[in-house]
Design a protein around this motif. Structure first.
Motif, short mmCIF file in Angstrom:
data_model
loop_
_atom_site.label_atom_id
_atom_site.label_comp_id
_atom_site.label_asym_id
_atom_site.label_seq_id
_atom_site.Cartn_x
_atom_site.Cartn_y
_atom_site.Cartn_z
N GLY A 24 0.72 -1.06 -0.04
CA GLY A 24 0.15 0.11 -0.10
C GLY A 24 0.88 1.22 0.04
N GLY A 25 2.20 1.11 0.22
CA GLY A 25 3.13 2.21 -0.34
C GLY A 25 2.93 3.21 1.08
N GLN A 26 3.04 4.40 0.77
CA GLN A 26 3.12 5.68 1.92
C GLN A 26 2.03 5.70 2.71
OE1 GLN A 26 5.69 7.53 2.54
NE2 GLN A 26 4.61 8.92 4.00
N ALA A 27 0.85 5.55 2.38
CA ALA A 27 -0.44 5.42 2.93
C ALA A 27 -0.68 4.20 3.86
CB ALA A 27 -1.93 5.58 2.05
N ALA A 28 -0.17 3.14 3.57
CA ALA A 28 -0.29 1.84 4.37
C ALA A 28 0.77 2.07 5.34
CB ALA A 28 -0.01 0.74 3.39
N ALA A 29 2.00 2.69 5.22
CA ALA A 29 2.88 2.81 6.32
C ALA A 29 2.42 3.84 7.39
CB ALA A 29 4.22 3.37 5.72
N GLU A 30 1.74 4.85 6.86
CA GLU A 30 1.33 5.84 7.71
C GLU A 30 0.05 5.41 8.63
OE1 GLU A 30 0.16 9.40 5.65
OE2 GLU A 30 1.90 9.55 4.79
N GLN A 31 -0.59 4.32 8.23
CA GLN A 31 -1.43 3.74 9.00
C GLN A 31 -1.26 2.76 9.78
OE1 GLN A 31 -5.07 2.91 6.67
NE2 GLN A 31 -4.20 4.39 5.28
N LEU A 32 0.05 2.10 9.82
CA LEU A 32 0.52 1.31 10.79
C LEU A 32 0.45 1.95 12.51
CD1 LEU A 32 3.70 -0.23 9.24
CD2 LEU A 32 1.49 -1.32 9.50
N PRO A 33 0.01 1.20 13.38
CA PRO A 33 0.24 1.63 14.51
C PRO A 33 1.66 1.68 15.02
CG PRO A 33 -1.40 -0.28 14.90
CD PRO A 33 -0.57 -0.32 13.29
N LEU A 34 2.07 2.66 15.86
CA LEU A 34 3.58 3.10 15.99
C LEU A 34 4.38 1.87 16.37
CD1 LEU A 34 2.94 6.39 18.12
CD2 LEU A 34 3.34 6.11 15.36
N GLY A 35 3.99 1.04 17.04
CA GLY A 35 4.71 -0.08 17.42
C GLY A 35 4.98 -1.09 16.35
N PRO A 61 3.25 -1.92 23.41
CA PRO A 61 4.11 -1.49 23.90
C PRO A 61 5.47 -0.88 23.09
CG PRO A 61 4.22 -3.95 24.14
CD PRO A 61 2.82 -3.08 23.41
N GLN A 62 5.47 -1.47 21.70
CA GLN A 62 6.71 -0.98 21.05
C GLN A 62 6.57 0.38 20.62
OE1 GLN A 62 9.22 -3.70 19.55
NE2 GLN A 62 10.11 -2.02 20.09
N ALA A 63 5.59 1.09 20.90
CA ALA A 63 5.37 2.36 20.42
C ALA A 63 6.04 3.55 21.12
CB ALA A 63 3.63 2.88 20.56
N ALA A 64 6.75 2.90 22.35
CA ALA A 64 7.69 4.08 22.88
C ALA A 64 8.73 3.10 23.54
CB ALA A 64 6.77 4.92 23.98
N THR A 65 9.96 3.38 23.04
CA THR A 65 11.01 2.64 23.62
C THR A 65 11.70 3.33 24.63
OG1 THR A 65 11.37 1.22 21.31
CG2 THR A 65 13.15 1.21 22.95
N ILE A 69 -16.15 1.23 24.85
CA ILE A 69 -15.57 2.33 24.36
C ILE A 69 -14.35 1.72 23.34
CG2 ILE A 69 -14.50 4.53 24.85
CD1 ILE A 69 -17.02 4.36 25.86
N SER A 70 -14.85 2.01 21.92
CA SER A 70 -13.77 1.56 20.98
C SER A 70 -12.68 2.80 20.74
CB SER A 70 -14.62 1.35 19.85
OG SER A 70 -15.70 0.38 19.69
N TYR A 71 -11.67 2.15 20.45
CA TYR A 71 -10.32 2.84 20.19
C TYR A 71 -9.67 2.31 19.21
CZ TYR A 71 -7.52 0.08 23.39
OH TYR A 71 -6.75 -0.95 23.83
N ARG A 72 -8.55 3.01 18.56
CA ARG A 72 -7.77 2.59 17.86
C ARG A 72 -6.31 2.84 18.48
NH1 ARG A 72 -5.18 6.29 14.94
NH2 ARG A 72 -6.55 8.37 14.51
N LEU A 73 -5.28 2.35 17.79
CA LEU A 73 -3.78 2.64 18.58
C LEU A 73 -3.38 3.78 17.59
CD1 LEU A 73 -2.42 -0.85 18.66
CD2 LEU A 73 -3.15 0.45 20.51
N PRO A 74 -2.64 4.60 18.19
CA PRO A 74 -2.12 5.83 17.45
C PRO A 74 -1.08 5.56 16.17
CG PRO A 74 -1.94 6.18 19.74
CD PRO A 74 -2.36 4.53 19.69
N ASP A 75 -1.04 6.18 15.32
CA ASP A 75 -0.38 5.86 13.99
C ASP A 75 0.67 7.14 13.65
OD1 ASP A 75 -2.07 7.52 12.53
OD2 ASP A 75 -3.25 5.63 11.94
N SER A 76 1.33 7.22 12.65
CA SER A 76 2.33 8.31 12.18
C SER A 76 1.26 9.47 11.98
CB SER A 76 3.23 8.05 11.11
OG SER A 76 3.95 6.76 11.51
N ARG A 77 0.20 9.34 11.34
CA ARG A 77 -0.66 10.52 11.10
C ARG A 77 -1.03 11.28 12.29
NH1 ARG A 77 -5.40 7.10 8.34
NH2 ARG A 77 -4.76 6.08 10.44
N ASP A 78 -1.23 10.47 13.46
CA ASP A 78 -1.57 11.06 14.68
C ASP A 78 -0.36 12.16 15.03
OD1 ASP A 78 -4.35 10.07 15.03
OD2 ASP A 78 -3.14 8.25 15.49
#
Length: 233
Positions: free
Chosen positions: A34-45, A160-164, A106-115
């Motif tokens: 998916g290129g750049q768009a797919a990478a940006e939607q990956l959760p940070l970890g 947990p990988q989102a912040a090392t 309460i639903s939520y999603r994991l933060p990604d690079s767009r955030d």
């Protein structure tokens, strides 16, 4: 998928046109369907796990770094390991998660690079956390602080990988502190240094032999090094 030296040079050059939080995604983009768009939607970890793997593939697993003690300013030389920093996780990131609060889901999603890109100019930590929660769990905005804290804790536990955080101690003054390690910034810098060295090589060989950039980059690293040795001898 195997990328050439020219591919990586182009990838790094494109990454420099993006906001800082999105540059690591540009390094993953050529490797993702998916290129750049797919990478940006990956959760940070999940993003950072792939960046650690990419660094190991391009430059090896060792991550030498220098940090300064916050108490005495002593410079510490450390070497991290790409494999050791990776935390086990499912190959596919969850699309939607939820927590229960007083019988309500309460639903939520994991933060990604767009955030991160949306918050990059926010200087107030509390305001940034509030905006992040609003983006990732809109329904939580009207909930009390305790509920919001539970959702934030659930996010951190789910990724947990989102912040090392590195647990460090100064050998000079024994100060202990946590240092945030950002593989996205680290890899972007490493690829930038590699790109500048490669451009220097192209410059020297083009002047010496009249070859084009494409011809020079088509050479293997070993072949380029041999020609450089002859030019500089």
């Amino acid at each position: 998928m195997t990328l050439t030296a020219l591919d990586w040079l182009d990838t790094w050059e494109r990454s420099q046109t993006l906001p800082l939080p999105l540059r690591p995604c540009a390094l993953l983009a050529p490797l993702m369907p998916g290129g750049q768009a797919a990478a940006e939607q990956l959760p940070l970890g999940w993003r950072d796990r792939q960046l650690l793997q990419l660094h190991a593939a391009l430059f090896g697993p060792a991550l030498p770094a220098t940090v300064a003690c916050p108490a005495c300013n002593e410079r510490l030389e450390i070497t991290l390991d790409c494999h050791a920093l990776q935390i086990d996780a499912p190959s596919e990131a969850p699309r939607e998660l939820s927590v229960q609060w007083q019988g309500e889901r309460i639903s939520y999603r994991l933060p990604d690079s767009r955030d991160l890109a949306a918050l990059q100019h926010e200087t107030d930590t509390q305001a940034a956390q509030s905006r992040l929660l609003q983006r990732c769990a809109p329904a939580a905005i009207t909930l009390p602080d305790l509920a919001r804290e539970e959702i934030a804790a659930a996010m951190a536990q789910a990724d947990p990988q989102a912040a090392t955080l590195l647990d460090l101690q100064c050998p000079n003054c024994a100060e202990q502190w946590d240092e945030l390690f950002d593989i996205g910034v680290y890899l972007d810098d490493a690829l930038g240094q590699w790109s500048e060295r490669l451009l220097d090589q192209v410059h020297v060989l083009a002047q010496a032999y009249g070859w084009s950039e494409t011809q020079i980059l088509a050479l293997s690293p070993n072949r380029r090094a041999r020609y450089l040795a002859r030019v500089l001898s």
